[in-house]
Design an enzyme around this catalytic site. Sequence first.
Site, PDB file in Angstrom:
ATOM      1  CB  VAL A 241      14.525  -9.861   3.535  1.00  0.00           C
ATOM      2  CG1 VAL A 241      15.502  -8.752   3.194  1.00  0.00           C
ATOM      3  CG2 VAL A 241      13.212  -9.266   4.026  1.00  0.00           C
TER       4      VAL A 241
ATOM      5  CB  THR B 199      16.188  -9.028  13.879  1.00  0.00           C
ATOM      6  OG1 THR B 199      15.179  -8.580  12.967  1.00  0.00           O
ATOM      7  CG2 THR B 199      17.552  -8.798  13.268  1.00  0.00           C
TER       8      THR B 199
ATOM      9  CG  PHE C 206      -1.910   0.218   2.478  1.00  0.00           C
ATOM     10  CD1 PHE C 206      -1.284   0.021   1.260  1.00  0.00           C
ATOM     11  CD2 PHE C 206      -1.640  -0.661   3.502  1.00  0.00           C
ATOM     12  CE1 PHE C 206      -0.410  -1.033   1.066  1.00  0.00           C
ATOM     13  CE2 PHE C 206      -0.764  -1.716   3.324  1.00  0.00           C
ATOM     14  CZ  PHE C 206      -0.145  -1.903   2.098  1.00  0.00           C
ATOM     15  CG  LEU C 207      -7.545   4.720   2.295  1.00  0.00           C
ATOM     16  CD1 LEU C 207      -8.118   5.944   1.591  1.00  0.00           C
ATOM     17  CD2 LEU C 207      -7.662   4.909   3.819  1.00  0.00           C
TER      18      LEU C 207
ATOM     19  N   GLY D  72     -10.557  -4.641   6.244  1.00  0.00           N
ATOM     20  CA  GLY D  72     -10.323  -6.082   6.248  1.00  0.00           C
ATOM     21  C   GLY D  72     -10.432  -6.624   7.655  1.00  0.00           C
TER      22      GLY D  72
ATOM     23  N   GLY E 131      -1.987  -8.228   9.253  1.00  0.00           N
ATOM     24  CA  GLY E 131      -1.161  -9.299   9.830  1.00  0.00           C
ATOM     25  C   GLY E 131       0.175  -9.315   9.119  1.00  0.00           C
TER      26      GLY E 131
ATOM     27  CB  CYS F  75       6.454  -6.205   8.025  1.00  0.00           C
ATOM     28  SG  CYS F  75       7.762  -7.021   7.133  1.00  0.00           S
TER      29      CYS F  75
ATOM     30  CE  LYS G 104       9.861  -8.727  12.552  1.00  0.00           C
ATOM     31  NZ  LYS G 104      11.016  -7.926  12.239  1.00  0.00           N
TER      32      LYS G 104
ATOM     33  NE  ARG H 172       6.237 -15.126   8.879  1.00  0.00           N
ATOM     34  CZ  ARG H 172       7.375 -14.647   8.383  1.00  0.00           C
ATOM     35  NH1 ARG H 172       8.379 -14.373   9.192  1.00  0.00           N
ATOM     36  NH2 ARG H 172       7.515 -14.445   7.091  1.00  0.00           N
TER      37      ARG H 172
HETATM   38  C1  UDX Z   1       4.491  -4.849   4.406  1.00  0.00           C
HETATM   39  C2  UDX Z   1       4.907  -3.532   3.737  1.00  0.00           C
HETATM   40  O1  UDX Z   1       3.913  -3.153   2.758  1.00  0.00           O
HETATM   41  C3  UDX Z   1       6.278  -3.667   3.091  1.00  0.00           C
HETATM   42  O2  UDX Z   1       6.665  -2.410   2.536  1.00  0.00           O
HETATM   43  C4  UDX Z   1       7.293  -4.133   4.155  1.00  0.00           C
HETATM   44  O3  UDX Z   1       8.545  -4.351   3.587  1.00  0.00           O
HETATM   45  C5  UDX Z   1       6.815  -5.411   4.827  1.00  0.00           C
HETATM   46  O4  UDX Z   1       5.481  -5.212   5.348  1.00  0.00           O
HETATM   47  P1  UDX Z   1       3.524  -7.213   3.649  1.00  0.00           P
HETATM   48  O5  UDX Z   1       3.605  -7.600   5.090  1.00  0.00           O
HETATM   49  O6  UDX Z   1       4.017  -8.175   2.623  1.00  0.00           O
HETATM   50  O7  UDX Z   1       4.355  -5.845   3.408  1.00  0.00           O
HETATM   51  O8  UDX Z   1       2.004  -6.898   3.314  1.00  0.00           O
HETATM   52  P2  UDX Z   1       1.083  -5.683   2.871  1.00  0.00           P
HETATM   53  O9  UDX Z   1       0.647  -5.892   1.487  1.00  0.00           O
HETATM   54  O10 UDX Z   1       1.645  -4.376   3.207  1.00  0.00           O
HETATM   55  O11 UDX Z   1      -0.187  -5.947   3.823  1.00  0.00           O
HETATM   56  C6  UDX Z   1      -0.057  -5.984   5.244  1.00  0.00           C
HETATM   57  C7  UDX Z   1      -1.380  -6.312   5.898  1.00  0.00           C
HETATM   58  O12 UDX Z   1      -2.298  -5.227   5.747  1.00  0.00           O
HETATM   59  C8  UDX Z   1      -2.098  -7.533   5.323  1.00  0.00           C
HETATM   60  O13 UDX Z   1      -2.687  -8.254   6.377  1.00  0.00           O
HETATM   61  C9  UDX Z   1      -3.146  -6.928   4.410  1.00  0.00           C
HETATM   62  O14 UDX Z   1      -4.242  -7.768   4.198  1.00  0.00           O
HETATM   63  C10 UDX Z   1      -3.529  -5.691   5.217  1.00  0.00           C
HETATM   64  N1  UDX Z   1      -4.128  -4.616   4.405  1.00  0.00           N
HETATM   65  C11 UDX Z   1      -3.375  -3.982   3.458  1.00  0.00           C
HETATM   66  C12 UDX Z   1      -5.443  -4.210   4.658  1.00  0.00           C
HETATM   67  O15 UDX Z   1      -6.136  -4.765   5.519  1.00  0.00           O
HETATM   68  N2  UDX Z   1      -5.947  -3.168   3.928  1.00  0.00           N
HETATM   69  C13 UDX Z   1      -5.231  -2.517   2.970  1.00  0.00           C
HETATM   70  O16 UDX Z   1      -5.768  -1.575   2.380  1.00  0.00           O
HETATM   71  C14 UDX Z   1      -3.912  -2.935   2.724  1.00  0.00           C
END
Ligand code: UDX
Length: 435
Positions: free
Chosen positions: A13, A88, A253-254, A257, A261, A264, A267, A331
């Site tokens: 970040v 943190t 986000f649909l 998978g 993981g 973020c 946690k 992670r």
């Molecule tokens: C996320 C948030 O999107 C971001 O706004 C925040 O600041 C930090 O956490 P990130 O952890 O980088 O970002 O990954 P992201 O692209 O959101 O995906 C998170 C997890 O969800 C991944 O394991 C990804 O594979 C999974 N995922 C995402 C799915 O299984 N299906 C989806 O449709 C979208």
Amino acid sequence: MAKEICVIGTGYVGLIAAVGLSDFGNYVTGVDIDPKKIDSLNKGILPIYEPGVEPYLKRNLQSGRLKFTVDIDKALSESQVIFLAVGTPPKKDGSADLAQVESVINSIVKNLNGYKVIVTKSTVPVGTNRWIYEKLKEKAPTGTFDVVSNPEFLREGKAIQDFFHPDRLVVGHETGKAREVMEDVYRSLFINQTPMLFCNWETAELIKYASNAFLAVKISFINEMANLADAVGGDVKQIAKAMGMDGRISSKFLHPGPGYGGSCFPKDTQAIVATGKKYQIDMSVIRQAIDANEKQKHLIVKKLQEQFGTLEGKKITLLGLAFKAETDDIRESSAIAVVEDLLESGAQISCTDPQAIDNFQAMFPQCSYNRDSFEALTDADICIILTDWNEYRNIDLQEMGRVMNEKVIFDVRNILKPSSARAMGFTYLGHGVQS
Ligand code: UDX
């Protein structure tokens, strides 16, 4: 007006914030306790894999608007705006460890030589910004400062795009002066009409948790739907497509998978449930999403066992170890749960990933590793696709079939075309898809 800024902590970040804020024309000093990291950053070398950052790093170093140092006192005393981007980490009881934040507060107290705005970028539990304000007031009663909560929403692998084109900026503040400073810091975005939402500290802190928890719920929901589609012969890709056409739902986000993981979602979902508990609010929807996600990771090996019986002695190749594509981050990656289950089943495990092998190998030295997908797949009985890297979407199925012992693919991310894989003689298992 451009500001003198320091960003404390050059982790994921902090590094992106330092690079991005300097590109906006501000004068930025990134601070870290790791001298090796600072040295490498000053030379323009990135300590992490993140596409697109290097040109911005180099360009702003060259312009003189960006530098990195271990000297926190000098950086603090020369800055008007201080971004906190230190770690943190969760403590054993799940609550966030604020020791690093407290240590920075002590340094700020020593260097409060004029009005300063302290901006919290790290994701911190609800109440932390008020706590920072009270600590500073107690330790520096005559100091002039404001505290701002400015949560970061960027995604790994897409950090540059997210930093320069955010959907919104959230600014939790208590005074008009702090608001004006933040408008200056983000002037490039502000004049480009990026929505800036001003609110109080607690609201800003909660927005971050609510957003991540909602997305986690969405993923757990679609994974559950994929499991059901598998059982009844439905197709989750079409279900998600039709759901996404409803503007109230949106198509993002649909994608089913192996379970979410990363640093973020796991946690932050735990943290918001813990906050609810503290205030006797049952966050049951999020609790169930966490539980469903945990189960989802373990359904992968279970499904293989149901289909093929014992996996003992079978060679199983994992395509993808990172928690998602375009990162070397493992992670909370579902690959960890899959490998643990496979080790228990007595399978032989072969792994590959374009970026994450080194990180994963340190955790599981007993698996075999190969950077070349086809070498990793040689003599394999089953291939599990775990990460949605583009190179796996277009993998040469002919070559894959030639090197594998048994032609079995479990495509947990649904990135291949089932009919094409089947036409080439593969036994193809998807995640809630039919053809
Ligand atoms: C996320 C948030 O999107 C971001 O706004 C925040 O600041 C930090 O956490 P990130 O952890 O980088 O970002 O990954 P992201 O692209 O959101 O995906 C998170 C997890 O969800 C991944 O394991 C990804 O594979 C999974 N995922 C995402 C799915 O299984 N299906 C989806 O449709 C979208």
